[in-house]
Design a protein around this motif. Structure first.
Motif: not given
Ligand code: ATP
Ligand code: MG
Lengths: 285, 345
Positions: B243, B245-247
Motif C-alpha cells: 500500500v 509503495r503505491t502511495l
C-alpha cells in the motif's frame, strides 16, 4: 465536494503486451498460471471494468500494472514509460482495505501526502476527502473501530487524495450497502470526469460494470486471460433501469453464461442491436 | 524476507494486561459484599496490631513501638479512606478493587510476625520480625535512599543505552537481508550468553566498575530487544508495504512510518523482557563490582549479619522494580493505544 479545480494529472494510456504471470502451485511442482499472455490497451482517460469469476487473475493484473509484481514475460507500459515498479502515479485500492492500524482514519487518508512530502501544501484536501467518503465523525477513530464498508471508503479516499493518473480499483465498493454504493459510484464517476483519470475497476457486480465503464473486460480462469472486451456505448449519465441498460445487462449475463459453458449457445444474439459489441481479446486501440 | 518466527512470549504482557482489565475475568465484588470489602483492611490491621501488642515477642529494645505506630497509621488511613470514599467515585472503584489485596498483605505481615517473633519457627538473626525490618529501614533511610538513587541511575543508563543500540541493530537486521546474513549469526551466538557471564572480562577490560556495569546492563537489554525488533520488522505485513509503495513512499517512509510502527507490539515485548534481564544484571553487577546501589547494600548488610537491613533492602527493591515496570506498562498503553482501539486526543 471535492475539487475539480486542481488541473494537471490527466490520465495516462496503458499498454499491456503479452504479460504472463505464474505462481508456484500449492504442490510446489507445477506452476499456477494466474495470467496468461494477456494483451490489453487502455486509452488515456478511459474507464474499464473488469469482470470474471474468482481466481481468473484480476488482482494479479492490477498488481502488475501497479508495479508491485513483475511479469514472467511481456511488457507493461504507461504512457511512454515502461512499468518497472510502484509509483504514486498509479494508485491501487486493494481488495482488503489494508488500512494502517496504528493511524487514525484522517492520518490514513493523509499518508500518501505525507509519503510524498506534500502534506503542508495540501492539508485542506484531507478534510475534503474525509467528507467525500462520509467519515467526518470517524476522522479520529482507529481502523479497529470501523465497519468493513467504512474501512473500504477510507482506503478509497487514501488512494484518491494522491490524484493518480491511473487508478486501479479492486472491488473497492464490495462491502458497501446498496445506497452508499450507488453514491460512491457517482462520486468515483464525478472524479473520473473531472480529472480524466484512467480507471480500471474490478467488480463482481455486472450493473456496476455497465454503469461505470466505457469498456468491460471479461476474464476467464485456468489459465487467467482476457476472454473478450465489450464496449458500452450508452450515454452518460446512465439510467440503471433504462431499457438499453437492462438489455445490455441481459446480454452480458448470457455471454458470461456462454463463456462459462463453452459450446452451449443458448441465446446467441450478441451484437445484434449495436449495444453489445464483442471484440477479440487482443484488440488494440 | 527470511521468515523469523514470532517469539512465543510475544503475547504475554498483552494477556496479562487484558486479564487485569477484563471485567469478565475479574468480576467486581457483589454489591452486598461491599461493606465487608471496605472493612477488611481496618479489620486485618486491628488483628495484626492486637497480635503484635498482646502476644509475647522479643522485640529489640530500641524499636520504641515503631511498628505499632506504623500499624496504627495504616488503620487511621484505612478508616479515613472508608469515610471519604463516598465523595469520589474513582477512589470508591479503586478501593473496591484493592481492599482485599491490602487486607491480604497486612495479614501476611501478621503471619510473618507470628512465625518469626512469636512462635520462633525460623532461626533468628536470619529472619527478623516485621517490626525489626521496619526499624532497620527507618534507621538506615539515608543510605537506602542513596543506594536506590544509584541503582536508578545505573539501571536507566544501561537500559537506555542498550535499547537505543538494540533498536538500531534490530531495524537494520530486520530490514536488510544483507545485514541479516551477517548480523543474525552474531546475534545467535553472542546474544544468548547471559550478560553476567561477561563480568570477569568486563572487570579486566574496563577502567571503572560503573562503566562496565552500564555496558553489561546494556548488553543484557540488547539481546531480547534486538531479537524482537528483528522479528517485528521482518514480519511486517507485506500488504502494508505494498500500500505504502503505491502511495509513493520512499524507503525512509517504509522503514520509519510502516515497518517500525507495525513492529511496535513486538518491540514492546522485547522491552519488557529486557527490563527483566536488566534488573538481574544490575543486582549482580552491584554485588560484585560497584560499591553502591541496592544490590551492594544487600550483600554489605549480609556481611554484617544485619538481616533486618537485608529484608528492608529487598522490600525497597521490590517496590523500585515494580514501579519501573508499571511506568513501562503506561508507556506501552500510550504508544500502542491503537491496538486496543482507544481514541486518544
Ligand atoms: N501471491 C500468490 N502466490 C501464489 N498464488 C497466487 C498469488 N496471487 C495469486 N495467486 C493465484 O493466482 C490466481 C489468480 O489470483 P487473483 O488474486 O488474481 O484472482 P482474482 O481474479 O483477483 O480473484 P478474486 O475475484 O477472488 O479476487 C489464483 O489461482 C491464485 O491462487
Ligand atoms: Mg482479487
Amino acid at each position: 465536494m471535492v475539487m475539480e479545480n486542481q488541473a494537471s494529472n490527466e490520465g495516462s494510456a496503458l499498454r499491456i503486451l503479452d504479460a504472463t504471470k505464474s505462481f508456484p502451485a500449492p504442490d510446489n511442482v507445477a506452476r499456477n498460471v494466474a495470467l496468461n499472455a494477456t494483451t490489453l490497451s487502455v486509452a488515456a482517460g478511459e474507464f474499464i471494468s473488469i469482470i470474471g469469476p474468482s481466481g481468473c487473475g484480476k488482482s494479479t493484473l492490477l498488481r502488475l500494472i501497479a508495479g508491485l509484481d513483475v511479469p514472467d514475460s511481456g511488457e507493461l507500459w504507461v504512457g511512454n514509460d515502461r512499468i518497472t515498479g510502484p509509483s504514486a502515479e498509479r494508485g491501487l485500492v486493494f481488495q482488503d482495505p489494508n488500512l494502517f492500524p496504528w493511524l487514525t482514519v484522517s492520518r490514513n487518508i493523509q499518508s500518501g501526502l505525507v509519503a510524498r512530502g506534500l502534506l503542508q501544501r495540501k492539508r485542506p484536501e484531507v478534510d475534503e476527502f474525509i467528507r467525500l467518503v462520509g467519515l467526518e465523525k470517524f476522522a479520529h477513530a482507529y481502523p479497529h473501530h470501523l465497519s468493513g464498508g467504512m474501512a473500504q471508503r477510507t482506503a478509497l479516499a487514501r488512494a484518491l487524495i494522491n490524484h493518480p493518473r491511473v487508478l486501479l480499483l479492486d472491488e473497492p465498493l464490495g462491502a458497501l450497502d446498496a445506497f452508499t454504493r450507488m453514491r460512491m459510484q457517482d462520486e468515483v464517476l464525478r472524479l473520473w470526469q473531472a480529472r480524466r483519470t484512467t480507471m480500471l475497476l474490478v467488480t463482481h457486480d455486472i450493473d456496476e460494470a455497465i454503469y461505470m465503464a466505457d469498456r468491460i473486460v471479461v476474464m476467464t480462469p485456468h489459465p487467467g486471460r482476457v476472454e473478450r472486451t465489450i464496449t458500452v456505448s450508452l450515454d452518460r449519465p446512465r439510467q440503471r433501469n433504462s431499457p438499453e441498460f437492462l438489455r445490455l445487462r441481459g446480454e452480458i449475463l448470457d455471454l458470461l453464461h456462454l463463456t462459462g459453458n463453452a459450446g452451449e449457445s443458448a441465446n446467441g444474439k450478441s451484437g445484434k442491436n449495436g449495444l453489445l459489441e464483442p471484440e477479440p481479446a487482443a484488440q488494440s486501440l | 524476507m527470511l521468515p523469523i518466527g514470532q517469539h512465543p512470549v510475544s503475547a504475554v504482557p498483552q494477556i496479562a494486561k487484558e486479564q487485569l482489565e477484563n471485567p469478565a475475568l475479574n468480576p467486581p465484588a457483589a454489591p452486598g459484599a461491599r461493606w465487608q470489602t471496605l472493612l477488611s483492611v481496618p479489620a486485618a490491621t486491628l488483628v495484626t496490631l492486637a497480635i503484635h501488642l498482646c502476644l509475647p515477642n522479643n522485640e529489640p529494645a530500641n524499636e520504641a513501638g515503631l511498628y505499632s505506630r506504623f500499624l496504627a497509621g495504616v488503620l487511621a488511613v484505612a478508616i479515613l479512606a472508608d469515610g471519604v470514599q463516598f465523595l469520589w467515585s474513582g477512589l470508591k472503584r479503586w478501593m473496591r478493587n484493592m481492599c482485599p489485596i491490602f487486607a491480604a498483605a497486612i495479614l501476611t505481615l501478621c503471619g510473618w510476625e507470628l512465625i518469626t517473633g512469636v512462635l520462633h519457627w525460623l532461626p533468628l538473626p536470619y529472619f527478623p520480625a516485621p517490626g525489626a525490618v521496619l526499624q532497620s529501614m527507618v534507621d538506615d533511610r539515608a543510605l537506602l535512599l542513596d543506594c536506590t538513587w544509584h541503582s536508578l541511575v545505573l539501571l536507566l543508563s544501561g537500559y537506555v543505552l542498550g535499547v537505543l543500540i538494540a533498536l538500531v541493530t534490530g531495524v537494520c537486521i530486520g530490514w536488510s537481508s544483507h545485514m541479516r546474513y551477517w548480523g543474525m549469526p552474531v546475534l545467535k551466538v553472542v546474544g544468548p550468553i547471559p550478560a553476567t557471564a561477561w563480568i570477569p572480562l568486563a572487570m579486566v577490560l574496563s577502567p571503572s566498575a560503573v562503566f562496565s556495569s552500564i555496558i553489561l546492563i546494556a548488553l543484557a537489554v540488547w539481546f531480547p530487544v534486538t531479537m524482537l525488533t528483528v522479528s517485528g520488522i521482518a514480519n511486517t505485513r507485506a500488504s502494508y508495504l505494498d500500500v505504502a509503495r503505491t502511495l509513493g513512499a520512499s524507503r525512509w517512509y517504509l522503514i520509519f512510518r510502516v515497518a517500525i510502527p507495525a513492529a511496535m507490539p513486538n518491540i514492546f515485548v522485547g522491552l519488557f523482557m529486557g527490563l527483566g534481564t536488566s534488573f538481574l544484571t544490575l543486582v549482580v553487577a552491584e554485588t560484585v563490582g560497584v560499591k553502591s546501589g541496592l544490590g551492594w547494600y544487600v550483600s554489605w548488610a549480609q556481611g554484617w549479619a544485619e538481616y533486618g537491613k537485608v529484608f528492608a533492602a529487598l522490600i525497597i527493591m521490590a517496590a523500585f522494580f515494580s514501579t519501573i515496570m508499571t511506568v513501562l506498562f503506561k508507556v506501552r498503553d500510550r504508544v500502542l493505544g491503537w491496538q486496543k482501539g482507544i481514541i486518544k486526543w
